[in-house]
Design a protein around this motif. Structure first.
Motif, PDB file in Angstrom:
ATOM      1  N   TRP A 161      10.926  -4.032  -2.017  1.00 44.44           N
ATOM      2  CA  TRP A 161      10.213  -2.911  -1.379  1.00 44.44           C
ATOM      3  C   TRP A 161      11.024  -2.360  -0.230  1.00 44.44           C
ATOM      4  O   TRP A 161      11.557  -3.070   0.546  1.00 44.44           O
ATOM      5  N   GLU A 195       0.381   4.670  -2.092  1.00 40.67           N
ATOM      6  CA  GLU A 195       0.169   5.958  -1.431  1.00 40.67           C
ATOM      7  C   GLU A 195       1.229   6.967  -1.848  1.00 40.67           C
ATOM      8  O   GLU A 195       0.939   8.146  -2.010  1.00 40.67           O
ATOM      9  N   ALA A 196       2.468   6.487  -2.023  1.00 42.89           N
ATOM     10  CA  ALA A 196       3.539   7.383  -2.453  1.00 42.89           C
ATOM     11  C   ALA A 196       3.179   8.005  -3.794  1.00 42.89           C
ATOM     12  O   ALA A 196       3.391   9.192  -4.031  1.00 42.89           O
ATOM     13  N   SER A 197       2.624   7.196  -4.685  1.00 48.00           N
ATOM     14  CA  SER A 197       2.260   7.696  -6.002  1.00 48.00           C
ATOM     15  C   SER A 197       1.110   8.699  -5.903  1.00 48.00           C
ATOM     16  O   SER A 197       1.187   9.797  -6.468  1.00 48.00           O
ATOM     17  N   TYR A 198       0.072   8.338  -5.163  1.00 43.21           N
ATOM     18  CA  TYR A 198      -1.066   9.248  -5.029  1.00 43.21           C
ATOM     19  C   TYR A 198      -0.659  10.547  -4.335  1.00 43.21           C
ATOM     20  O   TYR A 198      -1.117  11.622  -4.687  1.00 43.21           O
ATOM     21  N   ALA A 199       0.237  10.434  -3.338  1.00 42.11           N
ATOM     22  CA  ALA A 199       0.641  11.615  -2.589  1.00 42.11           C
ATOM     23  C   ALA A 199       1.370  12.621  -3.470  1.00 42.11           C
ATOM     24  O   ALA A 199       1.454  13.798  -3.150  1.00 42.11           O
ATOM     25  N   THR A 257       0.833  -1.207   0.000  1.00 44.90           N
ATOM     26  CA  THR A 257       0.000   0.000   0.000  1.00 44.90           C
ATOM     27  C   THR A 257       0.864   1.252   0.000  1.00 44.90           C
ATOM     28  O   THR A 257       0.508   2.255  -0.613  1.00 44.90           O
ATOM     29  N   SER A 258       2.010   1.170   0.699  1.00 40.01           N
ATOM     30  CA  SER A 258       2.838   2.370   0.832  1.00 40.01           C
ATOM     31  C   SER A 258       3.316   2.873  -0.530  1.00 40.01           C
ATOM     32  O   SER A 258       3.508   4.070  -0.723  1.00 40.01           O
ATOM     33  N   ILE A 259       3.509   1.954  -1.483  1.00 43.42           N
ATOM     34  CA  ILE A 259       3.954   2.367  -2.819  1.00 43.42           C
ATOM     35  C   ILE A 259       2.816   3.092  -3.545  1.00 43.42           C
ATOM     36  O   ILE A 259       3.018   4.134  -4.176  1.00 43.42           O
TER      37      ILE A 259
END
Lengths: 288, 255
Positions: free
Chosen positions: A288, A172-176, A168-170
Motif C-alpha cells: 500500500w 475511497e480512491a475507487s469510490y472517488a 480505507t484509502s484504497i
C-alpha cells in the motif's frame, strides 16, 4: 560492587534465558522429528503402486488405500465446492456490506466461537440434521456437508481479515472515481484480498482432510471394497482407514497405517506449502 | 475579468452523528480558479471538501443540511435524489496520502475509464498517455507503464493519482492536503502542476500549509471550529485580513 561486576552478573540472566529457550525449541523439534521419522521409516517402505490401487483386505500385504484416497478426494471436492463460495461470500458480506451494529457484532462473535467448537460436536449435529432429518444417509454428501460446516468459520474469518487489511484509502480512491460498490469489490477488494483468502481456504481444507471424529460420527465405514458411484454412496477416508488399521492387533496392519499416514501427511504438507507460496507471492506484489 | 461560479455552497451544515462539524457555511467556488481552504486541525476544511463529492455517504450516520449548487445546470448535489456515484464521475479527488491501486501504472490511470465501461484499448491508451503527460509524469514512466505503481516515489505516486483523476475529465478536482506526505521538491512539482491544471479545471484544495495557499490559490477560505471565518481573494486574506482571527492564524499566533 563495581559496575563491571554488576553488568557481568546481569548478563548471566541473558545467558541462562537463551539456554532455556534453546532447550525448549530443541525439545519441540526433537519430538516432532521423532514422530515424523518413526512414521516415515515404517511407512515409506510400504508405499507402492499396489498400495495405492488396492482396496482394503483381510490380508495386510494385499490391503491398499484405493477407496480411502478416492473417498478423501471426493469428500474434499464436495467440501471445497460448498465451503469456499459460502465462506468467502459470507465474509465479504459481513466485512464490506453489513451495517456495523449489535446484530452483526453478535454474529461476528459467534462465528469466532464456532471455529473453536470441537469437531465431534459438528459430527453429532450433522448426524442429527443431515443423516436423520434430511435423510442424506451415511454418504459422501453428508461428509462433505459436515466438513464444510466445520471449516466455514475458518474461511469466513480469513476472508474478513484479508478484506479488513485493505486500507480505507484504497476503497475511497475507487469510490472517488465513480465506482459502484460492486465494481470496488470486483476490481479491488477481491483481487487484493485474494492471497489472504486463498491461504485461509487452503489451511481450512488441510484441516478438513485430517478430520476423523465427525466423519466417524456421521457413519463413515472402515471397510469399503468399492468406489463410490454417486455422492449418495457410503465412503471412507484416509484418516479413518488409518485409524482402522492401527486399531488392529496385527503388526502388519500397523505398517499399512504408517503408509497411509505418510500419504496423508504429504497431502497436508503439500497444501500448506501451496498456501505459503501464494502468500509470499501476493505479499511481494501488493503493497500500500 | 469575467468569472463564473462553478459551485455555490449555501447554508451548509454537516453532522457526524450528532456532532455538528460544519456550521452554516456559504461560499462560492469560481470556475477555473484555485480555491484554498485553510485552518487549524478539526476546523472542518476536509469535511467540507468531502461534501463536494459526497464522500461522507460512504459512512453511516453522516448528515447534510443546506445546499451545494453545481453549475452550469444549477442542481443541488446534496439532494438525496442525486446519485453520488454519478456526481463522483464529474468531480475528481486527490487524497492526502498517495493511494495508487496495487496495479500497474497504466491500470491506475485507466481505472476511471474502465468504471465507465470503456474497453477499447486505443481509446484507453490515448487517454492514459494524455493524462500522464498533463500530470507531468509521462517522461518519467513511459518506459515502465506496466510496472507496479508502488515502485514509484511518493511524489510520482501523487502525480499518478492526479493523472488517474484527470483521465475522467472532471469538472472540479478536490485536493485534500495533497502534499502533506511529500518532500519539498515533490511538493513544488505538485504546486506547479496545480498552476497548469486551473487552465482547464476548477480546483478546491485543502492545505495545512499557509505558504502553499498563498502560492497556489486565487481565493482563500479560513475555517475555524466548523465555521467559515473569512473568505476573500487570496492576496486580501494574506495582506489585509478583515477578521482578527484570520490575522492571528496567518501570522502564526495559533494553529
Amino acid at each position: 560492587m563495581s559496575l563491571a561486576a554488576l553488568v557481568r552478573r546481569n548478563k548471566q540472566y541473558d545467558f541462562w534465558f537463551s539456554v532455556i529457550s534453546i532447550m525448549c525449541v530443541l525439545f519441540s523439534l526433537l519430538a516432532l522429528t521423532t514422530l515424523l521419522l518413526d512414521l516415515a521409516l515404517e511407512g515409506i517402505p510400504r508405499l507402492s503402486l499396489n498400495f495405492l490401487i488396492s482396496f482394503p483386505s483381510r490380508f495386510a500385504d494385499k490391503a491398499g488405500i484405493l477407496s480411502a484416497w478416492v473417498g478423501t478426494f471426493w469428500v474434499m471436492f464436495i467440501t471445497a465446492f460448498i465451503s469456499i463460495p459460502l465462506g468467502i461470500l459470507s465474509g465479504l458480506y459481513l466485512e464490506e456490506y453489513a451495517p456495523k451494529n449489535k446484530l452483526t457484532q453478535f454474529i461476528e462473535i459467534n462465528i469466532s466461537n464456532l471455529s473453536a467448537v470441537p469437531s465431534i460436536i459438528f459430527g453429532l449435529m450433522a448426524l442429527g440434521i443431515f443423516v436423520h432429518s434430511l435423510h442424506l444417509g451415511q454418504s459422501l454428501l453428508t461428509a462433505g456437508l459436515t466438513l464444510s460446516l466445520l471449516i466455514l468459520p475458518i474461511i469466513i474469518v480469513a476472508t474478513r481479515e484479508a478484506v479488513r487489511a485493505i486500507p480505507t484509502s484504497i476503497r475511497e480512491a475507487s469510490y472517488a472515481l465513480g465506482a459502484t460498490q460492486w465494481q470496488t469489490v470486483k476490481h479491488h477488494i477481491l483481487p487484493y484480498s485474494f492471497g489472504g483468502i486463498a491461504t485461509g481456504v487452503i489451511i481450512a481444507l488441510s484441516r478438513a482432510i485430517g478430520e476423523t471424529a465427525p466423519l466417524i460420527t456421521v457413519g463413515a465405514l472402515t471397510f469399503i471394497a468399492f468406489l463410490p458411484h454417486s455422492f449418495m454412496d457410503p465412503f471412507t477416508v484416509l484418516p479413518i482407514q488409518l485409524f482402522n488399521w492401527i486399531s488392529r492387533p496385527q503388526a502388519e496392519f500397523h505398517v499399512n497405517a504408517a503408509g497411509a499416514g505418510v500419504i496423508l501427511l504429504t497431502l497436508t504438507l503439500l497444501m500448506n506449502a501451496v498456501a505459503i507460496i501464494i502468500r509470499y507471492r501476493v505479499r511481494k506484489k501488493i503493497t500500500w | 475579468m469575467v468569472t463564473t461560479f462553478k459551485a455555490q455552497v449555501q447554508n451548509l451544515h454537516f453532522y457526524y452523528g450528532t456532532v455538528e462539524a460544519l456550521k452554516n457555511i456559504s461560499i462560492s467556488i469560481q470556475e477555473k480558479k484555485v480555491t484554498a481552504m485553510i485552518g487549524p486541525s478539526g476546523c472542518g476544511k476536509t469535511t467540507l471538501l468531502r461534501c463536494f463529492n459526497r464522500m461522507h455517504d460512504l459512512y453511516p450516520g453522516n448528515r447534510y443540511e443546506g445546499e451545494i449548487t453545481l453549475y452550469p445546470e444549477g442542481k443541488n448535489i446534496l439532494d438525496p435524489k442525486v446519485d453520488p456515484i454519478e456526481l463522483r464521475m464529474r468531480i475528481g479527488m486527490v487524497f492526502q496520502k498517495p493511494n495508487p491501486f496495487p496495479k500497474s501504472i497504466y491500470e491506475n490511470v485507466a481505472y476511471g475509464l474502465r468504471v465507465r465501461g470503456i474497453t477499447q484499448k486505443s481509446i484507453i491508451g490515448e487517454k492514459v498517455e494524455e493524462s500522464l503527460r498533463y500530470a507531468a509524469l509521462w517522461d518519467e514512466v513511459k518506459d515502465r507503464l506496466y510496472h507496479l505503481a508502488s515502485n514509484l516515489s511518493g511524489g510520482q505516486q501523487q502525480r499518478l493519482c492526479i493523472a488517474r483523476t484527470l483521465a475522467i475529465d472532471p469538472e472540479i478536482i478536490l485536493f485534500d492536503e495533497p502534499t502533506s506526505a511529500l518532500d519539498p521538491t515533490a511538493t513544488q512539482k505538485i504546486e506547479e502542476l496545480m498552476e497548469t491544471l486551473k487552465e482547464k479545471y476548477t480546483i478546491i484544495t485543502v492545505t495545512h500549509n499557509m505558504q502553499q495557499a498563498a502560492r497556489v490559490s486565487d481565493y482563500t477560505a479560513f475555517f475555524y471550529l466548523g465555521e467559515l471565518i473569512e473568505f476573500d481573494k487570496t492576496e486580501n486574506i494574506f495582506t489585509n485580513p478583515k477578521v482578527k482571527k484570520t490575522e492571528e492564524y496567518i501570522t502564526g499566533r495559533f494553529g
